[in-house]
Design a protein around this motif. Structure first.
Motif, PDB file in Angstrom:
ATOM      1  N   SER A   1     -23.297 -18.313   8.365  1.00 58.36           N
ATOM      2  CA  SER A   1     -21.853 -17.863   9.017  1.00 58.36           C
ATOM      3  C   SER A   1     -21.072 -17.706   8.061  1.00 58.36           C
ATOM      4  N   VAL A   2     -20.368 -16.222   8.217  1.00 61.07           N
ATOM      5  CA  VAL A   2     -19.303 -15.887   7.392  1.00 61.07           C
ATOM      6  C   VAL A   2     -18.580 -15.048   8.285  1.00 61.07           C
ATOM      7  N   THR A   3     -17.052 -15.045   8.324  1.00 59.52           N
ATOM      8  CA  THR A   3     -16.422 -14.249   9.236  1.00 59.52           C
ATOM      9  C   THR A   3     -15.558 -13.264   7.998  1.00 59.52           C
ATOM     10  N   ALA A   4     -15.621 -12.114   8.238  1.00 63.77           N
ATOM     11  CA  ALA A   4     -14.977 -11.072   7.330  1.00 63.77           C
ATOM     12  C   ALA A   4     -13.826 -10.314   7.858  1.00 63.77           C
ATOM     13  N   ILE A   5     -12.604 -10.387   7.487  1.00 66.03           N
ATOM     14  CA  ILE A   5     -11.638  -9.632   7.833  1.00 66.03           C
ATOM     15  C   ILE A   5     -10.958  -8.761   7.072  1.00 66.03           C
ATOM     16  N   PRO A   6     -10.760  -7.437   7.342  1.00 73.72           N
ATOM     17  CA  PRO A   6      -9.936  -6.649   6.667  1.00 73.72           C
ATOM     18  C   PRO A   6      -8.404  -6.970   6.429  1.00 73.72           C
ATOM     19  N   VAL A   7      -7.845  -7.201   5.235  1.00 77.11           N
ATOM     20  CA  VAL A   7      -6.406  -7.516   5.208  1.00 77.11           C
ATOM     21  C   VAL A   7      -5.798  -6.796   4.077  1.00 77.11           C
ATOM     22  N   PHE A   8      -4.388  -6.858   4.048  1.00 78.23           N
ATOM     23  CA  PHE A   8      -3.897  -6.456   3.062  1.00 78.23           C
ATOM     24  C   PHE A   8      -2.949  -7.350   2.228  1.00 78.23           C
ATOM     25  N   GLY A   9      -2.750  -7.356   0.998  1.00 82.71           N
ATOM     26  CA  GLY A   9      -1.986  -8.286   0.363  1.00 82.71           C
ATOM     27  C   GLY A   9      -1.819  -7.872  -1.103  1.00 82.71           C
ATOM     28  N   ARG A  10      -1.064  -8.690  -1.861  1.00 87.26           N
ATOM     29  CA  ARG A  10      -0.868  -8.565  -3.319  1.00 87.26           C
ATOM     30  C   ARG A  10      -0.736  -9.835  -3.992  1.00 87.26           C
ATOM     31  N   GLY A  11      -1.084  -9.779  -5.225  1.00 91.46           N
ATOM     32  CA  GLY A  11      -1.129 -11.115  -6.153  1.00 91.46           C
ATOM     33  C   GLY A  11       0.174 -11.113  -7.146  1.00 91.46           C
ATOM     34  N   ASN A  12       0.235 -11.779  -8.298  1.00 90.92           N
ATOM     35  CA  ASN A  12       1.350 -12.044  -8.930  1.00 90.92           C
ATOM     36  C   ASN A  12       1.959 -10.713  -9.550  1.00 90.92           C
TER      37      ASN A  12
ATOM     38  N   ARG B   1       2.445  -7.955  -8.166  1.00 90.09           N
ATOM     39  CA  ARG B   1       2.952  -7.280  -6.980  1.00 90.09           C
ATOM     40  C   ARG B   1       1.852  -6.148  -6.410  1.00 90.09           C
ATOM     41  N   GLY B   2       0.628  -5.900  -6.812  1.00 92.27           N
ATOM     42  CA  GLY B   2      -0.038  -4.934  -6.166  1.00 92.27           C
ATOM     43  C   GLY B   2       0.135  -3.784  -7.231  1.00 92.27           C
ATOM     44  N   LEU B   3       0.812  -3.828  -8.414  1.00 97.49           N
ATOM     45  CA  LEU B   3       0.754  -2.889  -9.418  1.00 97.49           C
ATOM     46  C   LEU B   3      -0.245  -2.906 -10.284  1.00 97.49           C
ATOM     47  N   ASN B   4      -0.916  -1.812 -10.535  1.00 96.59           N
ATOM     48  CA  ASN B   4      -1.894  -1.517 -11.506  1.00 96.59           C
ATOM     49  C   ASN B   4      -1.208  -1.194 -12.778  1.00 96.59           C
ATOM     50  N   PRO B   5      -1.346  -2.011 -14.078  1.00 99.29           N
ATOM     51  CA  PRO B   5      -0.661  -1.545 -15.236  1.00 99.29           C
ATOM     52  C   PRO B   5      -1.371  -0.314 -15.956  1.00 99.29           C
ATOM     53  N   ILE B   6      -2.680  -0.269 -15.667  1.00100.29           N
ATOM     54  CA  ILE B   6      -3.373   0.909 -16.162  1.00100.29           C
ATOM     55  C   ILE B   6      -2.848   2.257 -15.597  1.00100.29           C
ATOM     56  N   LEU B   7      -2.797   2.244 -14.262  1.00 98.30           N
ATOM     57  CA  LEU B   7      -2.133   3.480 -13.405  1.00 98.30           C
ATOM     58  C   LEU B   7      -0.970   3.755 -13.688  1.00 98.30           C
ATOM     59  N   SER B   8      -0.050   2.768 -13.560  1.00 99.99           N
ATOM     60  CA  SER B   8       1.336   2.731 -13.512  1.00 99.99           C
ATOM     61  C   SER B   8       2.044   3.065 -14.815  1.00 99.99           C
ATOM     62  N   GLY B   9       1.583   2.439 -15.841  1.00101.15           N
ATOM     63  CA  GLY B   9       2.102   2.677 -17.136  1.00101.15           C
ATOM     64  C   GLY B   9       3.496   1.911 -17.496  1.00101.15           C
ATOM     65  N   ILE B  10       3.431   0.755 -16.700  1.00100.93           N
ATOM     66  CA  ILE B  10       4.621  -0.017 -16.688  1.00100.93           C
ATOM     67  C   ILE B  10       4.174  -1.507 -16.978  1.00100.93           C
ATOM     68  N   ASP B  11       5.141  -2.183 -17.944  1.00 98.33           N
ATOM     69  CA  ASP B  11       4.696  -3.599 -18.412  1.00 98.33           C
ATOM     70  C   ASP B  11       5.058  -4.541 -17.093  1.00 98.33           C
ATOM     71  N   ILE B  12       3.918  -5.008 -16.898  1.00101.80           N
ATOM     72  CA  ILE B  12       3.971  -6.045 -15.711  1.00101.80           C
ATOM     73  C   ILE B  12       3.456  -7.391 -16.289  1.00101.80           C
ATOM     74  N   SER B  13       3.680  -7.866 -17.263  1.00105.27           N
ATOM     75  CA  SER B  13       3.486  -9.097 -18.013  1.00105.27           C
ATOM     76  C   SER B  13       4.170 -10.113 -17.062  1.00105.27           C
ATOM     77  N   LYS B  14       3.537 -11.249 -17.292  1.00105.86           N
ATOM     78  CA  LYS B  14       3.911 -12.521 -16.298  1.00105.86           C
ATOM     79  C   LYS B  14       5.654 -12.662 -16.823  1.00105.86           C
ATOM     80  N   ASP B  15       5.988 -12.548 -18.124  1.00104.53           N
ATOM     81  CA  ASP B  15       7.412 -12.524 -18.385  1.00104.53           C
ATOM     82  C   ASP B  15       8.324 -11.527 -17.770  1.00104.53           C
ATOM     83  N   ALA B  16       7.644 -10.160 -17.626  1.00104.71           N
ATOM     84  CA  ALA B  16       8.523  -9.260 -17.005  1.00104.71           C
ATOM     85  C   ALA B  16       8.712  -9.560 -15.514  1.00104.71           C
TER      86      ALA B  16
END
Length: 123
Positions: free
Chosen positions: A27-38, A40-55
């Motif tokens: 038994s497994v229930t799978a649900i499509p969801v949207f969210g973000r982590g620490n 904020r959903g930004l990809n540092p490689i694609l966005s080219g910005i500093d998203i370190s924890k300090d920032a």
């Protein structure tokens, strides 16, 4: 009993299902969801910005993007929990931001509506 809630990449669903099938997890229930982590959903490689924890803590990064994920919910016997969690990790770990999260919660009881079985037999 434990409730295992896993947030994973949609592209890892098939590998995860295969791993759980090999463990005979019925038994497994799978649900499509949207969210973000620490990050904020930004990809540092694609966005080219500093998203370190300090920032992030200092508020230098603004904006938030919700990312599509899959949420898996599994209620399992206590003795099966560690094997299931390890299978989910093995199927989803890439080493990059966005691999997901797993939450493990205690579950007091389960009840099968059709037969009124409860506890482990209801799983």
């Amino acid at each position: 009993m434990k409730e295992i809630i896993a947030i994973i990449r949609p592209s890892k669903m098939n590998a995860t299902k295969k791993s759980l099938d090999e463990l005979n997890i019925p038994s497994v229930t799978a649900i499509p969801v949207f969210g973000r982590g620490n990050q904020r959903g930004l990809n540092p490689i694609l966005s080219g910005i500093d998203i370190s924890k300090d920032a992030l803590v200092k508020g230098h990064v603004t904006g938030m993007k919700f990312v599509p994920k899959r949420m898996l919910v599994i209620v399992a016997k206590d003795e099966d929990m560690e094997v299931i969690v390890n299978a989910i990790i093995k199927s989803n770990k890439t080493g990059y931001i966005g691999d997901g999260k797993i939450f493990i919660c205690p579950t007091d009881n389960a009840l099968r509506v059709r037969t009124k079985e409860s506890g482990d037999s209801a799983l």
